[in-house]
Each structure stands twice: as C-alpha cells, then as structure tokens.
Write a protein that holds these residues in place. Structure first.
Motif, PDB file in Angstrom:
ATOM      1  N   HIS A   1      -3.117 -40.220  81.219  1.00 14.82           N
ATOM      2  CA  HIS A   1      -3.646 -39.266  82.201  1.00 14.82           C
ATOM      3  C   HIS A   1      -3.279 -39.701  83.623  1.00 14.82           C
ATOM      4  O   HIS A   1      -2.825 -38.877  84.429  1.00 14.82           O
TER       5      HIS A   1
ATOM      6  N   ASP B   1       0.460 -33.319  81.650  1.00 17.67           N
ATOM      7  CA  ASP B   1      -0.299 -32.077  81.795  1.00 17.67           C
ATOM      8  C   ASP B   1      -1.349 -31.920  80.701  1.00 17.67           C
ATOM      9  O   ASP B   1      -2.354 -31.250  80.906  1.00 17.67           O
TER      10      ASP B   1
ATOM     11  N   ILE C   1      -2.952 -34.006  76.871  1.00 12.02           N
ATOM     12  CA  ILE C   1      -2.895 -35.082  75.872  1.00 12.02           C
ATOM     13  C   ILE C   1      -3.136 -34.465  74.501  1.00 12.02           C
ATOM     14  O   ILE C   1      -4.076 -33.678  74.336  1.00 12.02           O
TER      15      ILE C   1
ATOM     16  N   ALA D   1     -10.233 -40.477  79.351  1.00 13.53           N
ATOM     17  CA  ALA D   1      -9.624 -39.523  80.300  1.00 13.53           C
ATOM     18  C   ALA D   1     -10.555 -38.335  80.479  1.00 13.53           C
ATOM     19  O   ALA D   1     -10.301 -37.238  79.969  1.00 13.53           O
TER      20      ALA D   1
ATOM     21  N   GLU E   1     -11.114 -36.268  82.751  1.00 12.66           N
ATOM     22  CA  GLU E   1     -10.632 -35.042  83.418  1.00 12.66           C
ATOM     23  C   GLU E   1      -9.441 -34.402  82.697  1.00 12.66           C
ATOM     24  O   GLU E   1      -8.940 -33.373  83.141  1.00 12.66           O
ATOM     25  N   ALA E   2      -8.948 -35.018  81.640  1.00 12.01           N
ATOM     26  CA  ALA E   2      -7.695 -34.547  81.032  1.00 12.01           C
ATOM     27  C   ALA E   2      -7.887 -33.275  80.210  1.00 12.01           C
ATOM     28  O   ALA E   2      -8.982 -32.973  79.735  1.00 12.01           O
TER      29      ALA E   2
ATOM     30  N   ILE F   1      -7.297 -31.913  76.847  1.00 15.34           N
ATOM     31  CA  ILE F   1      -7.112 -32.594  75.561  1.00 15.34           C
ATOM     32  C   ILE F   1      -7.028 -31.588  74.414  1.00 15.34           C
ATOM     33  O   ILE F   1      -7.914 -30.722  74.270  1.00 15.34           O
TER      34      ILE F   1
END
Ligand code: KIV
Length: 265
Positions: free
Chosen positions: A30, A35, A37, A72, A74-75, A77
């Motif tokens: 991340h 962009d 995961i 992560a 904020e990712a 996913i």
C-alpha cells in the motif's frame, strides 16, 4: 479508491495491483502506491505450502484478508473466493462473498469463471458486493485445463473469451483479470469492454497489471513464471541474513554488547 474510481481509470492511467497475504506485506504494497491489493487464493501455494490454489478454504481467506486489512487500513482490498465457496449454490455464494466484506473488511471479491457464473455474479452484486471477474487460465480449473496453459491462442478461443468477458460485464463485474491470455487476444478483449482488464501474463495492452508479490520479490528460488519479473531476491537475502545469525550465535558473537540488558541501566 472505490469501484467507480477504479473503473474510471480505464484508458487513462495503468492500474497497478499486487497480491498480499499478511499485514506486513499489505503495508509495504500500500505504501508503495498500488491501486488495489488482491488477497489471492494463491495464498495456498505461496504461503500455506500447497501445490496449487485448490486447498484454500474460506477460513484461510477470511483470516488472511483480515490481516491484510489491518496492515493497510486505507487500501482498496479485493478478496479471492476460494474453490467451492461459490460453485455449489447461489445462497452459499452470496453468504461467502458477504463474509469478506462483513468479517474481513474487504471492498470487493473476485471469482473465477465465465458466463456459467453470470447468475451467481448478478446475485452477489445485487446484494451489495462488488465483483471482479477472472478469465483465461483460471487456476481453480487447472485439472480441467490439464495444466497451466496459455489461453486465447487461436481465433475460435479468442472469440470465446471475448464472449465470456462480455457476459461477465453484462452480469455486473467492475473489472476482469485476464490470466495467461496471448497478448493479441487480451488487447482485443480490452478494446471491446467498457470495464478495465487487469492482466497477469496477458501482455502489454490490458488496462492494468497484477503480479503475485512472492514472484516480484524473488521469494521462490526454484520457480518464476515467464510473465513475472523478479525485482528483488528476497529468498537469497533472507537466507544470508539467517545464516549470519546462525554463525554469530555458534561463534559466541551474538548477542552483541548493545543487545544486552545490564543491572542499573
Ligand atoms: O490468486 C491469485 O493470486 C490470483 C492472481 C493470479 C490474479 O488470482
């Protein structure tokens, strides 16, 4: 990132995806700026020591997706639906897909297969769960394919893959992974869809690319697929580090002065 932003990147900016299976690598991936995961069911062969992806269970995938989310927060996913988690019944498919959002904090799920799964995809999407499709070489069907074979080599199979991709788009997927599809066919599919294609072993003209993190970092010294590039040699680096530790302990060098607690400090 969300599904709308993801879709809007088509044709404007290459979409970068990588797999991650735990919190440490999720954080690295991340921070490096991917962009999205993917918590792939390649967990089975890259982390859990199986020969292929088939043994991954819902509980494995939920647990590792939770870890990735913690690493992560904020990712964006996407969690892979493992073999037999969506094939047996529509109800089971929706319930299992929903568990990834409800229990593991995923933003979307991915499932392998074509038009045969259109109704399944429609039901999952209508239940509020974004779905990414996966066509070409779909590893959960390796026993039907008879091996990991490149797909879409001739006109007939290229046309078939395009029809399958259109059926998935119609069913409501927000994007499609194309795995080991010859470059010309992947390009043709990409040009004929309004949603982004994400290639793995499918050449230069997909809307985005994904790799398995273990391949990129060189964590498996004995195998690298033709389509992957090693950006590091983590297996060798780790092996040398651990060998140094073993030698330091055996030769009374470790712990060093600075590693020791002393009375009165
Ligand atoms: O499980 C996985 O890692 C995948 C990628 C190869 C796309 O499905």
């Amino acid at each position: 990132m969300n599904v709308n932003k993801f879709k809007s990147m088509k044709g404007k900016k290459p979409i970068v995806m990588l797999t991650a299976y735990d919190s440490v690598f999720a954080s690295i991936v991340h921070q490096a700026g991917v962009d999205a995961i993917l918590v792939g069911d390649s967990l089975a062969n890259n982390v859990l020591g199986y020969a292929d992806t088939l043994p991954a269970t819902m509980e494995d995938m939920i647990r590792h997706t939770q870890a990735v989310r913690r690493g992560a927060p904020e990712a964006f996913i996407i969690a892979d639906m493992p073999f037999l988690s969506y094939q047996c019944s529509l109800d089971e498919a929706v319930r299992n897909a929903g568990r990834f959002l409800k229990e593991a904090g995923a933003n979307a799920v991915k499932l392998e297969g074509g038009s045969f799964f259109s109704t399944t995809i429609e039901r999952i999407v209508k239940s509020g769960i974004p779905v990414m499709g996966h066509l070409g070489l779909t590893p959960q069907s390796v026993n039907v394919f008879g091996g990991y074979k490149v797909q879409g080599k001739d006109d007939k199979s290229a046309k078939y893959l395009l029809e399958e991709a259109k059926a998935l788009e119609e069913a409501g997927v927000f994007s499609i992974v194309l795995e080991m599809v010859v470059e010309e066919t992947a390009k043709m599919i990409t040009e004929n869809l309004s949603i982004p294609t994400i290639g793995i072993g499918s050449g230069r003209f997909c809307d985005g690319q994904i790799l398995v993190i273990n391949d990129l970092l060189g964590m498996n010294p004995s195998f690298l697929p033709k389509f992957a590039k090693r950006y590091s040699n983590l297996f060798q680096i780790s092996l040398e580090a651990v060998r140094n530790y073993v030698s330091d302990v055996q030769n009374h060098r470790f712990p060093f002065e600075e590693n020791v607690f002393k009375a009165g400090e």
